[in-house]
Design a protein around this motif. Structure first.
Motif, PDB file in Angstrom:
ATOM      1  N   ARG A  65     -39.061 -15.918  -5.429  1.00  0.00           N
ATOM      2  CA  ARG A  65     -40.076 -16.325  -4.475  1.00  0.00           C
ATOM      3  C   ARG A  65     -39.942 -17.814  -4.136  1.00  0.00           C
ATOM      4  O   ARG A  65     -40.169 -18.228  -3.002  1.00  0.00           O
ATOM      5  CB  ARG A  65     -41.421 -15.987  -5.099  1.00  0.00           C
ATOM      6  CG  ARG A  65     -42.618 -16.452  -4.411  1.00  0.00           C
ATOM      7  CD  ARG A  65     -43.051 -15.555  -3.276  1.00  0.00           C
ATOM      8  NE  ARG A  65     -44.232 -16.186  -2.753  1.00  0.00           N
ATOM      9  CZ  ARG A  65     -45.450 -15.699  -2.903  1.00  0.00           C
ATOM     10  NH1 ARG A  65     -45.621 -14.537  -3.460  1.00  0.00           N
ATOM     11  NH2 ARG A  65     -46.487 -16.360  -2.445  1.00  0.00           N
ATOM     12  N   GLY A  66     -39.571 -18.589  -5.143  1.00  0.00           N
ATOM     13  CA  GLY A  66     -39.373 -20.022  -4.919  1.00  0.00           C
ATOM     14  C   GLY A  66     -38.309 -20.253  -3.852  1.00  0.00           C
ATOM     15  O   GLY A  66     -38.473 -21.083  -2.959  1.00  0.00           O
ATOM     16  N   TRP A  67     -37.255 -19.458  -3.924  1.00  0.00           N
ATOM     17  CA  TRP A  67     -36.203 -19.587  -2.908  1.00  0.00           C
ATOM     18  C   TRP A  67     -36.739 -19.224  -1.526  1.00  0.00           C
ATOM     19  O   TRP A  67     -36.440 -19.871  -0.526  1.00  0.00           O
ATOM     20  CB  TRP A  67     -35.016 -18.697  -3.279  1.00  0.00           C
ATOM     21  CG  TRP A  67     -33.896 -18.811  -2.309  1.00  0.00           C
ATOM     22  CD1 TRP A  67     -33.000 -19.839  -2.209  1.00  0.00           C
ATOM     23  CD2 TRP A  67     -33.577 -17.895  -1.256  1.00  0.00           C
ATOM     24  NE1 TRP A  67     -32.143 -19.616  -1.158  1.00  0.00           N
ATOM     25  CE2 TRP A  67     -32.465 -18.434  -0.555  1.00  0.00           C
ATOM     26  CE3 TRP A  67     -34.122 -16.676  -0.834  1.00  0.00           C
ATOM     27  CZ2 TRP A  67     -31.893 -17.792   0.525  1.00  0.00           C
ATOM     28  CZ3 TRP A  67     -33.543 -16.036   0.241  1.00  0.00           C
ATOM     29  CH2 TRP A  67     -32.446 -16.592   0.912  1.00  0.00           C
ATOM     30  N   TYR A  79     -38.726 -22.040  -0.178  1.00  0.00           N
ATOM     31  CA  TYR A  79     -37.807 -23.076   0.302  1.00  0.00           C
ATOM     32  C   TYR A  79     -37.243 -22.668   1.654  1.00  0.00           C
ATOM     33  O   TYR A  79     -37.214 -23.452   2.601  1.00  0.00           O
ATOM     34  CB  TYR A  79     -36.691 -23.273  -0.720  1.00  0.00           C
ATOM     35  CG  TYR A  79     -35.519 -24.062  -0.195  1.00  0.00           C
ATOM     36  CD1 TYR A  79     -35.627 -25.439   0.018  1.00  0.00           C
ATOM     37  CD2 TYR A  79     -34.312 -23.435   0.092  1.00  0.00           C
ATOM     38  CE1 TYR A  79     -34.560 -26.155   0.518  1.00  0.00           C
ATOM     39  CE2 TYR A  79     -33.252 -24.145   0.587  1.00  0.00           C
ATOM     40  CZ  TYR A  79     -33.376 -25.498   0.799  1.00  0.00           C
ATOM     41  OH  TYR A  79     -32.316 -26.205   1.297  1.00  0.00           O
ATOM     42  N   ARG A  80     -36.810 -21.424   1.743  1.00  0.00           N
ATOM     43  CA  ARG A  80     -36.187 -20.970   2.977  1.00  0.00           C
ATOM     44  C   ARG A  80     -37.153 -21.038   4.148  1.00  0.00           C
ATOM     45  O   ARG A  80     -36.809 -21.483   5.235  1.00  0.00           O
ATOM     46  CB  ARG A  80     -35.706 -19.527   2.784  1.00  0.00           C
ATOM     47  CG  ARG A  80     -35.065 -18.935   4.020  1.00  0.00           C
ATOM     48  CD  ARG A  80     -34.531 -17.557   3.753  1.00  0.00           C
ATOM     49  NE  ARG A  80     -35.524 -16.545   4.095  1.00  0.00           N
ATOM     50  CZ  ARG A  80     -35.249 -15.250   4.098  1.00  0.00           C
ATOM     51  NH1 ARG A  80     -34.070 -14.813   3.732  1.00  0.00           N
ATOM     52  NH2 ARG A  80     -36.163 -14.372   4.420  1.00  0.00           N
ATOM     53  N   ASP A  81     -38.371 -20.605   3.916  1.00  0.00           N
ATOM     54  CA  ASP A  81     -39.299 -20.519   5.045  1.00  0.00           C
ATOM     55  C   ASP A  81     -39.938 -21.846   5.403  1.00  0.00           C
ATOM     56  O   ASP A  81     -40.355 -22.046   6.531  1.00  0.00           O
ATOM     57  CB  ASP A  81     -40.399 -19.492   4.732  1.00  0.00           C
ATOM     58  CG  ASP A  81     -39.812 -18.101   4.602  1.00  0.00           C
ATOM     59  OD1 ASP A  81     -38.679 -17.916   5.078  1.00  0.00           O
ATOM     60  OD2 ASP A  81     -40.472 -17.223   4.016  1.00  0.00           O
ATOM     61  N   HIS A  82     -40.048 -22.745   4.440  1.00  0.00           N
ATOM     62  CA  HIS A  82     -40.814 -23.956   4.732  1.00  0.00           C
ATOM     63  C   HIS A  82     -40.020 -25.246   4.668  1.00  0.00           C
ATOM     64  O   HIS A  82     -40.396 -26.217   5.305  1.00  0.00           O
ATOM     65  CB  HIS A  82     -42.000 -24.069   3.774  1.00  0.00           C
ATOM     66  CG  HIS A  82     -42.986 -22.953   3.915  1.00  0.00           C
ATOM     67  ND1 HIS A  82     -43.903 -22.896   4.930  1.00  0.00           N
ATOM     68  CD2 HIS A  82     -43.160 -21.825   3.190  1.00  0.00           C
ATOM     69  CE1 HIS A  82     -44.630 -21.788   4.822  1.00  0.00           C
ATOM     70  NE2 HIS A  82     -44.191 -21.116   3.767  1.00  0.00           N
ATOM     71  N   ASP A  89     -32.643 -22.660  10.184  1.00  0.00           N
ATOM     72  CA  ASP A  89     -33.535 -21.495  10.172  1.00  0.00           C
ATOM     73  C   ASP A  89     -32.798 -20.234   9.767  1.00  0.00           C
ATOM     74  O   ASP A  89     -33.398 -19.213   9.496  1.00  0.00           O
ATOM     75  CB  ASP A  89     -34.220 -21.313  11.545  1.00  0.00           C
ATOM     76  CG  ASP A  89     -33.243 -21.472  12.683  1.00  0.00           C
ATOM     77  OD1 ASP A  89     -32.026 -21.470  12.415  1.00  0.00           O
ATOM     78  OD2 ASP A  89     -33.688 -21.611  13.837  1.00  0.00           O
ATOM     79  N   TRP A  90     -31.488 -20.304   9.746  1.00  0.00           N
ATOM     80  CA  TRP A  90     -30.717 -19.139   9.301  1.00  0.00           C
ATOM     81  C   TRP A  90     -29.451 -19.633   8.630  1.00  0.00           C
ATOM     82  O   TRP A  90     -28.829 -20.584   9.098  1.00  0.00           O
ATOM     83  CB  TRP A  90     -30.349 -18.271  10.505  1.00  0.00           C
ATOM     84  CG  TRP A  90     -29.507 -17.106  10.146  1.00  0.00           C
ATOM     85  CD1 TRP A  90     -29.936 -15.873   9.756  1.00  0.00           C
ATOM     86  CD2 TRP A  90     -28.075 -17.059  10.116  1.00  0.00           C
ATOM     87  NE1 TRP A  90     -28.871 -15.074   9.472  1.00  0.00           N
ATOM     88  CE2 TRP A  90     -27.714 -15.766   9.689  1.00  0.00           C
ATOM     89  CE3 TRP A  90     -27.059 -17.973  10.381  1.00  0.00           C
ATOM     90  CZ2 TRP A  90     -26.399 -15.373   9.536  1.00  0.00           C
ATOM     91  CZ3 TRP A  90     -25.740 -17.577  10.232  1.00  0.00           C
ATOM     92  CH2 TRP A  90     -25.423 -16.280   9.823  1.00  0.00           C
ATOM     93  N   PRO A 137     -47.376 -25.085   0.789  1.00  0.00           N
ATOM     94  CA  PRO A 137     -46.593 -23.935   0.274  1.00  0.00           C
ATOM     95  C   PRO A 137     -45.916 -24.249  -1.055  1.00  0.00           C
ATOM     96  O   PRO A 137     -45.845 -23.390  -1.936  1.00  0.00           O
ATOM     97  CB  PRO A 137     -45.543 -23.703   1.368  1.00  0.00           C
ATOM     98  CG  PRO A 137     -46.052 -24.413   2.567  1.00  0.00           C
ATOM     99  CD  PRO A 137     -46.917 -25.515   2.106  1.00  0.00           C
ATOM    100  N   PHE A 138     -45.490 -25.478  -1.176  1.00  0.00           N
ATOM    101  CA  PHE A 138     -44.819 -25.834  -2.413  1.00  0.00           C
ATOM    102  C   PHE A 138     -45.748 -25.703  -3.603  1.00  0.00           C
ATOM    103  O   PHE A 138     -45.414 -25.090  -4.612  1.00  0.00           O
ATOM    104  CB  PHE A 138     -44.269 -27.259  -2.326  1.00  0.00           C
ATOM    105  CG  PHE A 138     -43.694 -27.751  -3.624  1.00  0.00           C
ATOM    106  CD1 PHE A 138     -42.475 -27.255  -4.080  1.00  0.00           C
ATOM    107  CD2 PHE A 138     -44.374 -28.667  -4.411  1.00  0.00           C
ATOM    108  CE1 PHE A 138     -41.945 -27.681  -5.280  1.00  0.00           C
ATOM    109  CE2 PHE A 138     -43.849 -29.096  -5.613  1.00  0.00           C
ATOM    110  CZ  PHE A 138     -42.626 -28.602  -6.054  1.00  0.00           C
TER     111      PHE A 138
END
Ligand code: SF4
Lengths: 445, 516
Positions: free
Chosen positions: B160-162, B165-168, B173-174, B31-32
Motif C-alpha cells: 500500500r505504501g508503494w 507513493y505512486r498515486d501521490h 504518472d505512468w 496521504p503520507f
C-alpha cells in the motif's frame, strides 16, 4: 574526363573541411587460424565533409553505410585508414581524450523503438549525456533538457513520461534531443526517418533542417532511399559493397549521374513525368557477400555497363548475359559449404550435388545460339563443378572471361567540373563512355 | 495541458536544489501520514522481533565475511588474520548484547501475552496459566492465527505504501513497472506464490512465537527448567523436566507410543503436528527449521543471482573472449558433482569455526551459490545478449558512458525480471537440496540439534505407514508447498514481465499527445 585521382578532393577550396576520411577500412572477423575470409564492410573509403554541409550517404542495406557511420564516431575501431576531425586524427584517441571528443560528434539512430531505453523517463534519457560528462550543475542540466525538449518540438510535461507513451515520431524527436544535448558540431543521422510513417518523415526532416540552421550543425545523412536524400543533402555519396561509387553535388548527381551504379539507382526512382524516356535499369541478381567481394570493381558482377574482354566484344548481348549469369551461379556454388559428406563423396568420385548444373545452363542459354568458342569453356566449367570443384570452375571462368572490371580496381575520375567523382573504368579514355553502352544494351531487351 | 502546469514543471525542475521526495511530501503530507502512522504502529508492536532478526542476520554476516577473510588471509599472514578475528569478536559481542537486549523487550503477539502452555488443576478442571484459561490448543491457535493475520496485513500495508507513493508522490504518472504490478495482481497463480512466500517468511521471522513451545525449552536444553502438569495417576499437579516429558511422548509408530497431530500428550502439552520420534514437538521443530532454511536459501540464491547477473552482463557487453571464459568456467562448475563438493568441503571445514556459522548453514549457502550460478547465468545470458543489441546501448557508448553505468542503467533493468523468475524457480531446488542433505545426515547439512526439515523426514521414514505417519509426511508437504509456491511466483513474474504472455499490456498506444 581524363583527370584521375586516387581520392576525391573538395572542390570549393574556400570551405573549411570538418571531417576528412582517408582510405578507411573496417573488416570483421578473419583473424585467427580457422576463421574464414573477413567481412569487408567498409573497404577503402575516402571523402570529406565540409563544415555546415549535409553529406548524404546512400546505398542498399548491407553496403556498409551504417558501419561507416559508426566507425566515423569511433563506435567501431577502423581496421585501417584515418579519420580527421577538425584537424585531429580521432582514430588515435583513447580514454578521456576520446570521451571528451565524443561531445563533438553524436548520432541519431534509425529505430526509435530500440534507440531509447524505455525504463527511463524522457527527461533522464536526454539528461544522460550531460550526466555522463558532468555538465554544469543539476539544475542547469534540467533546464537544458527542457530547452532541448522545446527545441525539438516537445513540451515540458513530457519530461516525466516514458518512451512507451510516445509515437514513433515523438520518440525520434527525443533521440534527436539526446544527440544535441552536448552541443555537438557533427551529427551522424543513421536513416533517421526510414522507420517512420511517410507523413511524419517530412516533419522530422524539416526539424533536422531547422536545427542545422540554428545550431550550425554538420550532418552525415545515411539513407537507403535516394529520394529522401535529395531534399536535405548538399552532396551525396553513393556506396556499394564497402566502396563509394560516386560522389557529387546532389542536384547534378540526380540530373546526370556518371557511374553505372548511380544510374541504375536513379532510374529506379518512380518519376511523375510520363514523357520521361529514361529506361529503368533492372539489376540482375543480388549484391555479392561482403565476405567475397570481387577483386576489381565491386559492381562488376551486376554492372549493366561492364567492360568485356577484347576477345569477346563481338558476342551477342544474350550470349554475354548468359555467360555473366552462369558465372554468378558458379560463384554461388563455390561459396557453399560442401560438408564432410560432400568432401568424402568428392574423394571417391561420387559427388552428385551439382548435377543440376547442366539444366541450369540450358535454362540460361535457352533460345540463344552459343558459339563453339564459348560452349567449350562453359562445358569445361560445368565439368569441374560437377566433380565437386566449383572453385576450380570459378577460376577457370575467371581466366577465360574476366575483363578489366573483374581484375583491376578502378580509379576515381573527376567527371564534371563541380567536384564530382566516379569510381569506374569507363571514364578512362580508352573505353567507351557509360551512357551509350547502357542505352545500347538495355534497348536490346 | 495548461500553460500553468508547464510553467510549474519548469520551476520544479530548475529552481529547486533537489527534487526530493521530502519536498513533495511536505507539499501534500496527508496521504503520507495516513499511510505512515499505521505502518509505524504495525512495526512498533513487533519491533523487538524485527530488531532481533536484523541483529541475528548482521551477526551472521559479520562472522561469515570475517571468516572468509580470515581463511583467505590466514594463508598469507597469521598476524593479520588474528587482527581480523579480534575485530570480529568485538563487533559480534556488541551485536549479541544488542540482540539480548531486544530479546527482553515485549512484543504484542508473544507467548507471554497469549500463553498456551499451562496445566489442568483437576481431571476436567480449568486450565491454569493459559490465555484467559483457554485450552492450550485454542490459545495456541489464537496466537498463530493472529500472527499470520498480522503478517499478511503488514505485507499488504507495505505494498500500500508503494501505491500511495505512486498515486501521490511520483512525478511520472505512468511507469513500465505499473504494468508489471498490474499484471501480477491479476495473476491468481502468481498471487498464490506470493501468499505462500509470505507464509513461510512469517514462519522464519515469527517462528519462536508460532510454536506451541520454544526450540530452547523443548529441543536445545530440555533439562534446565521443570514444567507443571496434571498427573492423572496421582491426581495432583506435578513437575517434570520437558526432556523427561519428551521421553514419554515419543511417536514410534505403535498405538501406545504415538502422539499424532492435533493432540495432547500426557503432560497437557498440545502438539499441532504431533511429536517426533524423540518426543519433541514437530511444529516447533518445523518453525525453527523454517528460519534456517529461509536464511540459507536466501543467501544461496542471492549470491548465485548476483554472480549470474554480473557475469551475464559481462558476457553480453564484452562478448567474445570474456563470454567464452565465463562459459568455460560455468561448464567447469557444473561438471563438479554437487554432493561430492559438499562432502569435501564439509570434511575440510569440519573443525574450522566457519563451519559453525549459522550452524553450518553459511558454508552450505556458499556452496549452493557456487553451484547454482551457472544455471542462472545460462538462463539470463540470452536476455542479456538481446539487450546488448539494442541501439540505446550504442547510443550510450556514443556519448562516452562508462561500461559499468551502461550495464547498470541500460542492461540490468531488462534482465532483473528474468533473474527473479529463474531465481525463484531455482530456490526450490536449493530448499530440496538442503532437506536432502539433512536427510542424509552424517555431518552433512545443518548440524543438529538445530532443527532442519530434512532431519524430520529422515526420522519418520520408518513409520510412514503407521500411526506416526505425520513425522515424514507433514514436513514433506510443507516443502512441497513452499517449492510449489516459489514456482508459482516465478510463473507469475514471467507472465507479468512478458507482455506477449500477459496479453493485456499490449497496445500502449501513444498517449502523450502533441508533436511528431
Ligand atoms: S568499372 Fe566496370 S563494372 Fe565497375 S562500374 Fe565501371 S563499367 Fe561497371
Amino acid at each position: 574526363m581524363s583527370k584521375t585521382t586516387s581520392r576525391p578532393q573538395s572542390a570549393a577550396q574556400g570551405d573549411e573541411v570538418l571531417v576528412d576520411v582517408t582510405d578507411l577500412k573496417k573488416f570483421y572477423g578473419g583473424e585467427g587460424f580457422f576463421a574464414g575470409p573477413p567481412v569487408k564492410a567498409v573497404n577503402g573509403v575516402d571523402f570529406t565533409i565540409k563544415r555546415g554541409e549535409t553529406l548524404g550517404l546512400v546505398g542498399e542495406s548491407g553496403c556498409g553505410k551504417s558501419t561507416l557511420g559508426r566507425t566515423l564516431l569511433q563506435l567501431e575501431t577502423p581496421t585501417e585508414g584515418s579519420i580527421t576531425f577538425d584537424g585531429t586524427d580521432v582514430t588515435t584517441l583513447s580514454g578521456s581524450d576520446l570521451k571528451e571528443w565524443r561531445r563533438n560528434a553524436q548520432m541519431v539512430f534509425q529505430d526509435p523503438e530500440s534507440s531509447l531505453n524505455d525504463r527511463m523517463t524522457v527527461g533522464e534519457i536526454i539528461r544522460e549525456p550531460l550526466d555522463a560528462h558532468d555538465w554544469k550543475t543539476k539544475q542547469e542540466r534540467r533546464e537544458r533538457v527542457l530547452d532541448l525538449l522545446s527545441a525539438v518540438g516537445l513540451r515540458d510535461e513530457h519530461y516525466f513520461r516514458y518512451p512507451h507513451q510516445f509515437s514513433g515520431g515523438q520518440r525520434q524527436r527525443v533521440g534527436i534531443a539526446r544527440a544535441l544535448a552536448l552541443e555537438p558540431e557533427f551529427l551522424v543521422l543513421d536513416e533517421p526517418v526510414s522507420a517512420l510513417d511517410v507523413s511524419v518523415q517530412a516533419k522530422i526532416i524539416s526539424l533536422l533542417e531547422d536545427l542545422q540552421e540554428e545550431f550550425n550543425l554538420t550532418y552525415l545523412f545515411i539513407a537507403h532511399d535516394l529520394s529522401v536524400v535529395r531534399h536535405i543533402c548538399d552532396r551525396v555519396a553513393v556506396m556499394y559493397l564497402g566502396k563509394i561509387m560516386e560522389l557529387g553535388e546532389t542536384e547534378e548527381l540526380f540530373q546526370d549521374p556518371s557511374n553505372p551504379y548511380t544510374k541504375s539507382l536513379i532510374s529506379a526512382i518512380p518519376r511523375p513525368d510520363p514523357t520521361d524516356t529514361t529506361r529503368r535499369i533492372t539489376l540482375p541478381g543480388t549484391p555479392p557477400s561482403p565476405r567475397d567481394a570481387p577483386e576489381g570493381c565491386p559492381f562488376a558482377t551486376r554492372c549493366p555497363a561492364k567492360i568485356r574482354p577484347e576477345e569477346y566484344t563481338h558476342l551477342d548481348e544474350d550470349v554475354w548475359d548468359g555467360i555473366e549469369r552462369f558465372r554468378e551461379v558458379i560463384r554461388e556454388r563455390s561459396r557453399m559449404d560442401l560438408g564432410v559428406t560432400g568432401l568424402a563423396r568428392r574423394g571417391v568420385g561420387r559427388f552428385s550435388r551439382f548435377d543440376d548444373l547442366e539444366e541450369a545452363v540450358s535454362d540460361l542459354f535457352e533460345g540463344v545460339d552459343v558459339p563453339e568458342e564459348v560452349r567449350v569453356h562453359i562445358e569445361q566449367a560445368v565439368e569441374y563443378a560437377k566433380k565437386g570443384y566449383p572453385s576450380k570452375a570459378r577460376e577457370y571462368l575467371y581466366e577465360e572471361f574476366s575483363s578489366v572490371c573483374d581484375r583491376e580496381k578502378p580509379k576515381f575520375y573527376e567527371t564534371s567540373g563541380t567536384a564530382r567523382y566516379s569510381y569506374c573504368h569507363r571514364h578512362a579514355n580508352e573505353y567507351e563512355d557509360v551512357d551509350p553502352v547502357i542505352s545500347r544494351r538495355t534497348s536490346d531487351e | 495541458m495548461s500553460e500553468t502546469t508547464s510553467k510549474s514543471i519548469r520551476e520544479d525542475l530548475t529552481q529547486r536544489d533537489e527534487l526530493s521526495l521530502y519536498t513533495r511530501i511536505a507539499n501534500n503530507p496527508r496521504p503520507f501520514f495516513k499511510w505512515a502512522v499505521p505502518m509505524l504502529v504495525l512495526i512498533a508492536v513487533e519491533f523487538p522481533t524485527y530488531a532481533g532478526v536484523a541483529f541475528g542476520m548482521l551477526d551472521a554476516v559479520v562472522i561469515g565475511v570475517t571468516g572468509l577473510l580470515d581463511a583467505a588471509i590466514g594463508l598469507v599472514s597469521s598476524g593479520l588474520s588474528q587482527t581480523i578475528r579480534d575485530a570480529q569478536y568485538a563487533v559480534v559481542g556488541v551485536l549479541r548484547d544488542a540482540g539480548g537486549f531486544v530479546d527482553g523487550l515485549p512484543t504484542l503477539f508473544s507467548r507471554e501475552v497469549i500463553p498456551n502452555q499451562g496445566y489442568q488443576t483437576g481431571p476436567n478442571g480449568p486450565w491454569e496459566g493459559t490465555f484467559l484459561g483457554l485450552e492450550p490448543a485454542y490459545a495456541w491457535a489464537l496466537r498463530a492465527t493472529l500472527i499470520f493475520a498480522y503478517a499478511l496485513f503488514t505485507a499488504y500495508w507495505v505494498f500500500r505504501g508503494w501505491l500511495v507513493y505512486r498515486d501521490h508522490y511520483r512525478e511520472a504518472d505512468w511507469t513500465p513497472t505499473d504494468d508489471i504490478v498490474d499484471n501480477l495482481s491479476n495473476h491468481q497463480w502468481g498471487k498464490f506464490g506470493i501468499f505462500v512466500l509470505i507464509l513461510f517468511l512469517t514462519m522464519a521471522v515469527f517462528g519462536s512465537a508460532l510454536g506451541p513451545t520454544t526450540v530452547e525449552q523443548n529441543i536445545q536444553s530440555p533439562y534446565s527448567e521443570r514444567i507443571n502438569y496434571f498427573n492423572e495417576d496421582t491426581g495432583e499437579v506435578d513437575q517434570v523436566f520437558p526432556g523427561d516429558a519428551n521421553f514419554n511422548s515419543k511417536s514410534k509408530g505403535s498405538a501406545e507410543f504415538n502422539v499424532g497431530p492435533m493432540s495432547y500428550d500426557d503432560y497437557g502439552r498440545f502438539h499441532p503436528f504431533g511429536t517426533l520420534t524423540n518426543g519433541r514437538d514437530l511444529f516447533t521443530f518445523m518453525m525453527g527449521g523454517a528460519r534456517i532454511t529461509m536464511i540459507v536459501s536466501a543467501l544461496a540464491i542471492g549470491g548465485a543471482a548476483l554472480i549470474a547477473a554480473v557475469f551475464s552482463m559481462f558476457s553480453a557487453y564484452y562478448s567474445g573472449r570474456v563470454d567464452l571464459t565465463i562459459l568455460t568456467t560455468a561448464d567447469g562448475v557444473v561438471s563438479i558433482p554437487r554432493l561430492l563438493l559438499l562432502i569435501l568441503v564439509s570434511a575440510v571445514f569440519a573443525n574450522h569455526w566457519i563451519g559453525n556459522v549459522l550452524n553450518g548453514g553459511f558454508l552450505l549457502a556458499i556452496i549452493f551459490a557456487f553451484t547454482t550460478w551457472p544455471f542462472l547465468w545460462r538462463a539470463v545470458r540470452g536476455p542479456a545478449l538481446q539487450v546488448a543489441q539494442e541501439e540505446w546501448i550504442l547510443a550510450a557508448k556514443s556519448y562516452g558512458q562508462q561500461p559499468r553505468t551502461i550495464m547498470r542503467k541500460h542492461m540490468f533493468p531488462y534482465i532483473v525480471g528474468y533473474l527473479l523468475v529463474y531465481a525463484s524457480m531455482s530456490t526450490g531446488g536449493i530448499i530440496i537440496g538442503l532437506a536432502a542433505l539433512s536427510f542424509l545426515g552424517n555431518g552433512l547439512g545443518i548440524s543438529p540439534p538445530t532443527p532442519a526439515w530434512g532431519r524430520a523426514i529422515s526420522m519418520g521414514q520408518d513409520y510412514v505407514s503407521g500411526p506416526s505417519w505425520h513425522i515424514s509426511l507433514l514436513p514433506g508437504l510443507m516443502i512441497v508447498l513452499l517449492v510449489t509456491g516459489l514456482n508459482a511466483l516465478g510463473d507469475g513474474i514471467r507472465d507479468a514481465i512478458d507482455p506477449e504472455a500477459g496479453g493485456s499490456a499490449e497496445g500502449e498506444e501513444a498517449a502523450a499527445g502533441g508533436g511528431g
